[in-house]
Write an enzyme that holds these catalytic residues in place. Structure first.
Site, short mmCIF file in Angstrom:
data_model
loop_
_atom_site.label_atom_id
_atom_site.label_comp_id
_atom_site.label_asym_id
_atom_site.label_seq_id
_atom_site.Cartn_x
_atom_site.Cartn_y
_atom_site.Cartn_z
N SER A 163 25.70 35.12 35.89
CA SER A 163 25.73 33.56 35.60
C SER A 163 27.30 33.38 35.21
O SER A 163 28.24 34.16 34.75
CB SER A 163 24.97 33.19 34.42
OG SER A 163 25.19 31.75 34.16
N TYR A 201 20.53 33.72 26.19
CA TYR A 201 20.86 33.75 27.69
C TYR A 201 22.21 34.33 27.75
O TYR A 201 22.70 35.22 28.47
CB TYR A 201 20.83 32.55 28.47
CG TYR A 201 21.03 32.55 29.70
CD1 TYR A 201 19.67 32.75 30.59
CD2 TYR A 201 21.99 32.02 30.36
CE1 TYR A 201 20.02 32.77 31.89
CE2 TYR A 201 22.17 31.94 31.81
CZ TYR A 201 21.42 32.49 32.63
OH TYR A 201 21.61 32.22 33.88
#
Length: 274
Positions: free
Chosen positions: A156, A169
């Site tokens: 990401s 995350y």
């Protein structure tokens, strides 16, 4: 919303012809986009993820009809190492080899760090980070025996920068980059590469649902929510399409990318260029 990129016609150059790919978290979104791209490029694919059985069957049948590739499904729970091992063995038993592994399965949680429960932290880390370790650990011996392979971890933009309210995350995705580098170094002389793709905001069913929720609760025009809320950190002010991620993953899985390993590669519209 931007129109998806066209798919190559079946019968065109198939740069992954004869190869076998396993893509975790691939019943929808980015994972399905990658699986479709691999299938169009000639690979047989193992699909994995949650969903209603009839919808998964439709996905598999549609993928095979659309691309001419062979696809099978594994319902492995990515928080359970034993099921992950069974999934990898399914690929090997069905196709006799495993050339490409894509670790895409992931979940997202938003909240201040002091309000993130231990259970939520453990779940996010298990699916976004630990599952990649477990798939790689099981898949590497097969790749070594057959003389090579490609491992692609979907990280990401938040693997490269921080963002408030995303502690679990962001930590897990930073961990994916570290895992990617270690695997690349350990396999550098074995014709195996390991790289991480770091997407920014990608147009998926989840993104579409999140947009609708933001429009409803915020009372702002759709385009304003897209530009000033969802894409606030993304300088090009557009969502990437899953087809773009799929095309890039296909390149990384191909012979042309043999010298690219240990890299964290953004597809983020300039987000991490700040």
């Amino acid at each position: 919303m931007h129109i998806p990129l066209p798919q190559p016609a079946v019968g065109t150059a198939k740069i992954l012809d004869g190869r076998v790919a396993l893509v975790t978290g691939s019943t929808s979104g980015i994972g399905l986009g990658i699986a479709r791209a691999f299938a169009f490029a000639g690979a047989s694919v193992v699909i994995n993820g949650f969903g209603k059985p009839e919808e998964i069957n439709d996905t598999i049948e549609g993928l095979q009809k659309e691309t001419g590739a062979t696809a099978v499904y594994s319902a492995a729970d990515m928080t359970k190492p034993d099921e992950i091992a069974v999934m990898v063995n399914l690929a090997l038993e069905t196709f006799g080899r495993l050339d490409i592994l894509v670790n895409n399965a992931g979940i997202f949680h938003v909240g201040p760090i002091d309000q993130v429960s231990a259970e939520k932290w453990d779940a996010v880390v298990a699916i976004n980070l630990s599952s990649a370790f477990h798939t790689i650990r099981v898949a590497l011996p097969a790749m070594r025996r057959q003389g090579g392979g490609r491992i692609i971890n979907i990280a990401s933009a938040l693997a490269l920068v921080g963002s408030p309210l995303t502690s679990a995350y962001t930590a897990a995705k930073h961990g994916i980059i570290g895992l990617t580098k270690v695997v690349a170094l350990e396999t550098a002389e074995q014709n195996i590469t390991c790289n991480a793709i770091c997407p920014g905001n990608v147009w998926t069913p989840l993104a579409e649902a999140h947009l609708a929720e933001q429009v409803k609760t915020g009372g702002l025009p759709r385009e304003q929510v897209i530009r000033n809320v969802l894409l606030a950190e993304q300088p090009n002010k557009r969502f990437a399409m899953v087809e773009e991620i799929g095309a890039f993953a296909t390149f990384l899985a191909s012979d042309a990318a043999a010298s690219i390993t240990g890299a964290a590669l953004p597809i983020d519209g300039g987000w991490t260029a700040h």
